[in-house]
Motif scaffolding. Sequence first.
Motif, PDB file in Angstrom:
ATOM      1  N   GLN A   1       4.543  20.586  -2.696  1.00 17.11           N
ATOM      2  CA  GLN A   1       4.081  19.237  -2.355  1.00 17.11           C
ATOM      3  C   GLN A   1       2.880  18.854  -3.217  1.00 17.11           C
ATOM      4  OE1 GLN A   1       3.306  19.511   1.857  1.00 17.11           O
ATOM      5  NE2 GLN A   1       5.447  19.954   2.327  1.00 17.11           N
ATOM      6  N   ILE A   2       1.938  19.775  -3.389  1.00 18.44           N
ATOM      7  CA  ILE A   2       0.747  19.492  -4.203  1.00 18.44           C
ATOM      8  C   ILE A   2       1.145  19.239  -5.646  1.00 18.44           C
ATOM      9  CG2 ILE A   2      -1.416  20.451  -5.085  1.00 18.44           C
ATOM     10  CD1 ILE A   2      -1.583  22.036  -2.396  1.00 18.44           C
ATOM     11  N   VAL A   3       1.979  20.110  -6.204  1.00 16.50           N
ATOM     12  CA  VAL A   3       2.421  19.940  -7.601  1.00 16.50           C
ATOM     13  C   VAL A   3       3.120  18.596  -7.782  1.00 16.50           C
ATOM     14  CG1 VAL A   3       4.021  20.803  -9.371  1.00 16.50           C
ATOM     15  CG2 VAL A   3       2.559  22.414  -8.122  1.00 16.50           C
ATOM     16  N   ASN A   4       3.908  18.197  -6.800  1.00 16.48           N
ATOM     17  CA  ASN A   4       4.666  16.943  -6.890  1.00 16.48           C
ATOM     18  C   ASN A   4       3.853  15.709  -6.494  1.00 16.48           C
ATOM     19  OD1 ASN A   4       7.125  18.079  -7.806  1.00 16.48           O
ATOM     20  ND2 ASN A   4       7.590  18.752  -5.735  1.00 16.48           N
ATOM     21  N   GLY A   5       2.581  15.903  -6.153  1.00 22.14           N
ATOM     22  CA  GLY A   5       1.718  14.776  -5.798  1.00 22.14           C
ATOM     23  C   GLY A   5       2.041  14.163  -4.450  1.00 22.14           C
ATOM     24  N   GLU A   6       2.665  14.946  -3.573  1.00 27.75           N
ATOM     25  CA  GLU A   6       3.052  14.467  -2.247  1.00 27.75           C
ATOM     26  C   GLU A   6       1.958  14.807  -1.233  1.00 27.75           C
ATOM     27  OE1 GLU A   6       6.658  16.598  -1.534  1.00 27.75           O
ATOM     28  OE2 GLU A   6       7.721  15.620  -3.180  1.00 27.75           O
ATOM     29  N   PRO A   7       1.913  14.091  -0.124  1.00 31.14           N
ATOM     30  CA  PRO A   7       0.972  14.462   0.934  1.00 31.14           C
ATOM     31  C   PRO A   7       1.342  15.836   1.494  1.00 31.14           C
ATOM     32  CG  PRO A   7       2.068  12.369   1.432  1.00 31.14           C
ATOM     33  CD  PRO A   7       2.690  12.911   0.189  1.00 31.14           C
ATOM     34  N   ILE A   8       0.338  16.600   1.869  1.00 31.58           N
ATOM     35  CA  ILE A   8       0.582  17.936   2.418  1.00 31.58           C
ATOM     36  C   ILE A   8       1.097  17.812   3.849  1.00 31.58           C
ATOM     37  CG2 ILE A   8      -0.523  20.078   3.154  1.00 31.58           C
ATOM     38  CD1 ILE A   8      -2.447  19.734   0.792  1.00 31.58           C
ATOM     39  N   SER A   9       2.211  18.507   4.106  1.00 31.44           N
ATOM     40  CA  SER A   9       2.810  18.507   5.433  1.00 31.44           C
ATOM     41  C   SER A   9       3.315  19.919   5.725  1.00 31.44           C
ATOM     42  CB  SER A   9       3.976  17.515   5.489  1.00 31.44           C
ATOM     43  OG  SER A   9       4.642  17.621   6.724  1.00 31.44           O
ATOM     44  N   TRP A  10       2.565  20.645   6.548  1.00 29.87           N
ATOM     45  CA  TRP A  10       2.984  21.994   6.945  1.00 29.87           C
ATOM     46  C   TRP A  10       4.123  21.859   7.949  1.00 29.87           C
ATOM     47  CZ3 TRP A  10       1.309  26.500   4.861  1.00 29.87           C
ATOM     48  CH2 TRP A  10       0.182  26.427   4.034  1.00 29.87           C
ATOM     49  N   GLN A  11       5.254  22.489   7.657  1.00 24.68           N
ATOM     50  CA  GLN A  11       6.414  22.449   8.538  1.00 24.68           C
ATOM     51  C   GLN A  11       6.257  23.477   9.648  1.00 24.68           C
ATOM     52  OE1 GLN A  11       8.809  20.046   8.089  1.00 24.68           O
ATOM     53  NE2 GLN A  11       7.320  19.394   6.559  1.00 24.68           N
ATOM     54  N   ASN A  12       6.718  23.146  10.822  1.00 20.81           N
ATOM     55  CA  ASN A  12       6.642  24.071  11.941  1.00 20.81           C
ATOM     56  C   ASN A  12       8.031  24.648  12.205  1.00 20.81           C
ATOM     57  OD1 ASN A  12       5.838  25.536  14.104  1.00 20.81           O
ATOM     58  ND2 ASN A  12       5.568  23.812  15.491  1.00 20.81           N
ATOM     59  N   ASP A  13       8.506  25.467  11.254  1.00 21.37           N
ATOM     60  CA  ASP A  13       9.826  26.066  11.423  1.00 21.37           C
ATOM     61  C   ASP A  13       9.753  27.592  11.332  1.00 21.37           C
ATOM     62  OD1 ASP A  13       9.292  26.090   8.714  1.00 21.37           O
ATOM     63  OD2 ASP A  13      11.257  25.352   8.107  1.00 21.37           O
ATOM     64  N   VAL A  14       8.672  28.132  11.870  1.00 22.12           N
ATOM     65  CA  VAL A  14       8.423  29.570  11.808  1.00 22.12           C
ATOM     66  C   VAL A  14       9.554  30.360  12.462  1.00 22.12           C
ATOM     67  CG1 VAL A  14       6.882  31.413  12.598  1.00 22.12           C
ATOM     68  CG2 VAL A  14       5.930  29.312  11.633  1.00 22.12           C
ATOM     69  N   ASP A  15      10.007  29.946  13.633  1.00 28.20           N
ATOM     70  CA  ASP A  15      11.052  30.700  14.336  1.00 28.20           C
ATOM     71  C   ASP A  15      12.338  30.755  13.512  1.00 28.20           C
ATOM     72  OD1 ASP A  15       9.359  31.215  16.469  1.00 28.20           O
ATOM     73  OD2 ASP A  15      10.080  29.509  17.646  1.00 28.20           O
ATOM     74  N   ARG A  16      12.724  29.626  12.940  1.00 26.25           N
ATOM     75  CA  ARG A  16      13.939  29.589  12.112  1.00 26.25           C
ATOM     76  C   ARG A  16      13.792  30.511  10.908  1.00 26.25           C
ATOM     77  NH1 ARG A  16      15.773  27.278   7.540  1.00 26.25           N
ATOM     78  NH2 ARG A  16      13.801  26.238   7.123  1.00 26.25           N
ATOM     79  N   LEU A  17      12.647  30.428  10.215  1.00 21.11           N
ATOM     80  CA  LEU A  17      12.427  31.253   9.030  1.00 21.11           C
ATOM     81  C   LEU A  17      12.355  32.733   9.384  1.00 21.11           C
ATOM     82  CD1 LEU A  17       9.862  29.029   7.123  1.00 21.11           C
ATOM     83  CD2 LEU A  17      12.228  29.523   6.440  1.00 21.11           C
ATOM     84  N   MET A  18      11.723  33.050  10.499  1.00 19.35           N
ATOM     85  CA  MET A  18      11.650  34.464  10.918  1.00 19.35           C
ATOM     86  C   MET A  18      13.060  35.004  11.162  1.00 19.35           C
ATOM     87  SD  MET A  18       7.981  35.295  12.181  1.00 19.35           S
ATOM     88  CE  MET A  18       8.419  36.746  12.904  1.00 19.35           C
TER      89      MET A  18
END
Length: 160
Positions: free
Chosen positions: A131-148
């Motif tokens: 997101q930072i590299v692409n100049g987008e606003p920072i948005s932390w996703q809350n998908d910890v359970d899915r990723l785990m």
Amino acid sequence: MADYGTLHESKGRYLLRFERFFPYCPEEVFMVLTNPDDFKEWYPCATGEMELKVGGVIRFDDEEGTVSEAIITELDAPHTFSFQEGDELIHITLKNHDKGCHMIFTHTFDDLSWAVNTATGWHGCLEVLEQIVNGEPISWQNDVDRLMGIYSESFDKTFR
């Protein structure tokens, strides 16, 4: 699963590997990776204090009483940025690729029991870096359970 990290064993240690592609040249991505203000936005507990040279110190503070440092072990702009924090090594390489660059991010560590949690954490951090590299606003996703779940299943298959 190109966007997901992979786990490898090497010489009794473990290595998490993530790959990302950016539509920017390595110079532009390297500037974001090594800019202390950007670094503290995507890298866990980074304070923004960074001596950008081989042997330079990067400072971390978890705001719960643990303050630590990493030492920059390799710095070859715009292609390589590596540092060691305790026994763990972070190694980032950028290579020209098509109309942009290919980033390989690796984290070498000893304790396999932390692999799922660590991969889940890096996955989120690297999304924010994108997101930072692409100049987008920072948005932390809350998908910890899915990723785990994804990483647990993947790593169970790899290390059965």
